[in-house]
Design a protein around this motif. Structure first.
Motif, PDB file in Angstrom:
ATOM      1  N   ALA A 117       0.770  -1.083  -0.026  1.00 36.05           N
ATOM      2  CA  ALA A 117      -0.084  -0.108  -0.031  1.00 36.05           C
ATOM      3  C   ALA A 117       0.834   1.283   0.002  1.00 36.05           C
ATOM      4  O   ALA A 117       0.437   2.313  -0.364  1.00 36.05           O
ATOM      5  CB  ALA A 117      -0.889  -0.116   1.274  1.00 36.05           C
ATOM      6  N   LEU A 118       2.186   1.274   0.419  1.00 37.00           N
ATOM      7  CA  LEU A 118       3.032   2.277   0.510  1.00 37.00           C
ATOM      8  C   LEU A 118       3.225   3.242  -0.553  1.00 37.00           C
ATOM      9  O   LEU A 118       2.698   4.573  -0.730  1.00 37.00           O
ATOM     10  CB  LEU A 118       4.239   2.081   1.118  1.00 37.00           C
ATOM     11  CG  LEU A 118       5.295   3.100   1.572  1.00 37.00           C
ATOM     12  CD1 LEU A 118       4.575   4.028   2.409  1.00 37.00           C
ATOM     13  CD2 LEU A 118       6.770   2.641   1.738  1.00 37.00           C
ATOM     14  N   THR A 171       1.538   8.297  -3.452  1.00 40.26           N
ATOM     15  CA  THR A 171       1.169   8.947  -4.673  1.00 40.26           C
ATOM     16  C   THR A 171      -0.162   9.776  -4.717  1.00 40.26           C
ATOM     17  O   THR A 171      -0.076  10.815  -5.068  1.00 40.26           O
ATOM     18  CB  THR A 171       1.342   7.694  -5.880  1.00 40.26           C
ATOM     19  OG1 THR A 171       2.546   7.249  -5.991  1.00 40.26           O
ATOM     20  CG2 THR A 171       0.908   8.346  -7.297  1.00 40.26           C
ATOM     21  N   ILE A 172      -0.931   8.932  -4.046  1.00 36.57           N
ATOM     22  CA  ILE A 172      -2.369   9.775  -3.986  1.00 36.57           C
ATOM     23  C   ILE A 172      -2.233  10.924  -2.964  1.00 36.57           C
ATOM     24  O   ILE A 172      -2.653  11.866  -3.200  1.00 36.57           O
ATOM     25  CB  ILE A 172      -3.357   8.665  -3.538  1.00 36.57           C
ATOM     26  CG1 ILE A 172      -3.824   7.552  -4.232  1.00 36.57           C
ATOM     27  CG2 ILE A 172      -4.565   9.386  -2.970  1.00 36.57           C
ATOM     28  CD1 ILE A 172      -4.615   6.452  -3.857  1.00 36.57           C
ATOM     29  N   THR A 173      -1.316  10.563  -1.971  1.00 35.91           N
ATOM     30  CA  THR A 173      -1.140  11.771  -0.868  1.00 35.91           C
ATOM     31  C   THR A 173      -0.495  13.044  -1.728  1.00 35.91           C
ATOM     32  O   THR A 173      -0.890  14.164  -1.489  1.00 35.91           O
ATOM     33  CB  THR A 173      -0.152  11.472   0.240  1.00 35.91           C
ATOM     34  OG1 THR A 173      -0.962  10.358   0.758  1.00 35.91           O
ATOM     35  CG2 THR A 173       0.006  12.383   1.194  1.00 35.91           C
ATOM     36  N   ALA A 214      -5.852  -0.242  -7.478  1.00 40.69           N
ATOM     37  CA  ALA A 214      -6.863  -1.041  -8.457  1.00 40.69           C
ATOM     38  C   ALA A 214      -6.027  -2.181  -8.661  1.00 40.69           C
ATOM     39  O   ALA A 214      -6.321  -3.478  -8.521  1.00 40.69           O
ATOM     40  CB  ALA A 214      -7.626  -0.211  -9.422  1.00 40.69           C
ATOM     41  N   ARG A 215      -4.745  -2.146  -9.182  1.00 37.87           N
ATOM     42  CA  ARG A 215      -3.922  -3.247  -9.586  1.00 37.87           C
ATOM     43  C   ARG A 215      -3.411  -4.183  -8.459  1.00 37.87           C
ATOM     44  O   ARG A 215      -3.624  -5.329  -8.358  1.00 37.87           O
ATOM     45  CB  ARG A 215      -2.699  -2.772 -10.024  1.00 37.87           C
ATOM     46  CG  ARG A 215      -2.773  -1.912 -11.506  1.00 37.87           C
ATOM     47  CD  ARG A 215      -3.221  -2.961 -12.711  1.00 37.87           C
ATOM     48  NE  ARG A 215      -1.948  -3.718 -12.876  1.00 37.87           N
ATOM     49  CZ  ARG A 215      -1.983  -4.396 -13.796  1.00 37.87           C
ATOM     50  NH1 ARG A 215      -3.046  -4.548 -14.847  1.00 37.87           N
ATOM     51  NH2 ARG A 215      -1.127  -5.304 -14.027  1.00 37.87           N
ATOM     52  N   VAL A 216      -3.197  -3.504  -7.102  1.00 38.54           N
ATOM     53  CA  VAL A 216      -2.743  -4.272  -6.096  1.00 38.54           C
ATOM     54  C   VAL A 216      -4.297  -5.012  -5.541  1.00 38.54           C
ATOM     55  O   VAL A 216      -3.909  -6.379  -5.182  1.00 38.54           O
ATOM     56  CB  VAL A 216      -2.352  -3.191  -4.807  1.00 38.54           C
ATOM     57  CG1 VAL A 216      -2.387  -4.037  -3.385  1.00 38.54           C
ATOM     58  CG2 VAL A 216      -1.009  -2.809  -5.103  1.00 38.54           C
ATOM     59  N   LEU A 253      -2.983   8.084 -10.784  1.00 39.66           N
ATOM     60  CA  LEU A 253      -2.048   7.142 -11.029  1.00 39.66           C
ATOM     61  C   LEU A 253      -1.991   6.152  -9.706  1.00 39.66           C
ATOM     62  O   LEU A 253      -1.929   4.709  -9.673  1.00 39.66           O
ATOM     63  CB  LEU A 253      -0.507   7.500 -11.061  1.00 39.66           C
ATOM     64  CG  LEU A 253       0.774   6.759 -11.038  1.00 39.66           C
ATOM     65  CD1 LEU A 253       0.507   5.478 -12.101  1.00 39.66           C
ATOM     66  CD2 LEU A 253       1.945   7.512 -11.137  1.00 39.66           C
ATOM     67  N   GLY A 254      -2.113   7.058  -8.576  1.00 41.08           N
ATOM     68  CA  GLY A 254      -2.215   6.162  -7.084  1.00 41.08           C
ATOM     69  C   GLY A 254      -3.496   5.075  -7.163  1.00 41.08           C
ATOM     70  O   GLY A 254      -3.462   4.265  -6.637  1.00 41.08           O
ATOM     71  N   ILE A 255      -4.703   5.868  -7.631  1.00 42.28           N
ATOM     72  CA  ILE A 255      -5.988   5.072  -7.485  1.00 42.28           C
ATOM     73  C   ILE A 255      -5.531   3.659  -8.615  1.00 42.28           C
ATOM     74  O   ILE A 255      -6.168   2.536  -8.115  1.00 42.28           O
ATOM     75  CB  ILE A 255      -7.160   5.540  -8.040  1.00 42.28           C
ATOM     76  CG1 ILE A 255      -7.414   6.699  -7.017  1.00 42.28           C
ATOM     77  CG2 ILE A 255      -8.300   5.005  -8.212  1.00 42.28           C
ATOM     78  CD1 ILE A 255      -8.460   7.653  -7.035  1.00 42.28           C
ATOM     79  N   TRP A 256      -4.999   3.826  -9.693  1.00 48.43           N
ATOM     80  CA  TRP A 256      -4.851   2.910 -10.606  1.00 48.43           C
ATOM     81  C   TRP A 256      -3.984   1.819 -10.049  1.00 48.43           C
ATOM     82  O   TRP A 256      -4.228   0.568 -10.185  1.00 48.43           O
ATOM     83  CB  TRP A 256      -4.365   3.235 -11.867  1.00 48.43           C
ATOM     84  CG  TRP A 256      -3.918   2.142 -12.974  1.00 48.43           C
ATOM     85  CD1 TRP A 256      -4.775   1.538 -13.752  1.00 48.43           C
ATOM     86  CD2 TRP A 256      -2.594   1.653 -13.157  1.00 48.43           C
ATOM     87  NE1 TRP A 256      -4.131   0.511 -14.273  1.00 48.43           N
ATOM     88  CE2 TRP A 256      -2.667   0.541 -14.051  1.00 48.43           C
ATOM     89  CE3 TRP A 256      -1.322   1.847 -12.610  1.00 48.43           C
ATOM     90  CZ2 TRP A 256      -1.725  -0.014 -14.652  1.00 48.43           C
ATOM     91  CZ3 TRP A 256      -0.306   1.257 -12.859  1.00 48.43           C
ATOM     92  CH2 TRP A 256      -0.415   0.215 -13.944  1.00 48.43           C
TER      93      TRP A 256
END
Length: 187
Positions: A37-38, A43-45, A157-159, A151-154
């Motif tokens: 999750a890091l 990236t989202i932050t 979603a991949r994780v 990008l962070g959300i994508w």
């Protein structure tokens, strides 16, 4: 009331209601590794800082376009529609929802309602709100923030998909993924 206040109220109402509803969830049976999750959280932050902290005022970023008062209110409405889409997805998911990548008791693939349109409708709704906000802000920092958040959300979603594929079975998840697009409906 200004459109800027409209965005603040929409984001605040969504965040508070979303947080309050966190208690309405099944017991977690298994979590993905915290390390996974890091990257997406950072990236989202970083994107959120650029989008929401009036960075453009500190950087004296020029406006890329002018949306006008009516355009700004239309973008507030688009953001609200994005939030409504997230709520439709969350209510449809019911007690299987989690803010992090987890496996809930009795977890299964949900492929109806908004989950028949995209595999991650909550993320899709948030992306709609993010880009409506960035479009109204109309600065390079805001658009960069929206891109980083996307990008962070994508990445998340991949994780999530990798985790669910392992936990629910590759055949079942791959069948769902073949039928339903990840984030953008009809693609």
């Amino acid at each position: 009331m200004s459109p800027a206040l409209g965005f603040i109220l929409a984001w605040t109402a969504w965040a508070l209601s979303w947080g309050a509803a966190a208690a309405w969830s099944s017991h977690t049976a298994k979590r993905s590794a915290i390390a996974s999750a890091l990257a997406y959280r950072l990236t989202i932050t970083a994107g959120a800082v650029l989008l929401f902290h009036r960075t453009s005022e500190r950087l004296k970023a020029p406006m890329l376009w002018h949306v006008g008062l009516i355009g700004a209110w239309l973008l507030v409405a688009v953001a609200v529609l994005g939030f409504l889409f997230t709520w439709w997805a969350r209510l449809h998911l019911g007690k299987l929802w989690s803010g992090s990548v987890t496996l809930k008791e009795d977890h299964r693939i949900i492929d109806s309602g908004p989950y028949g349109l995209v595999r991650h409708p909550i993320y899709t709704g948030i992306l709609v709100a993010i880009f409506a906000t960035a479009a109204a802000e109309a600065t390079l920092p805001a658009m960069t923030g929206a891109a980083l958040m996307s990008l962070g959300i994508w990445m998340k979603a991949r994780v999530e998909e990798k985790f669910l594929r392992q936990e629910l079975g590759a055949a079942a998840y791959d069948s769902y993924a073949a039928r339903v697009p990840m984030l953008l409906p009809f693609l």
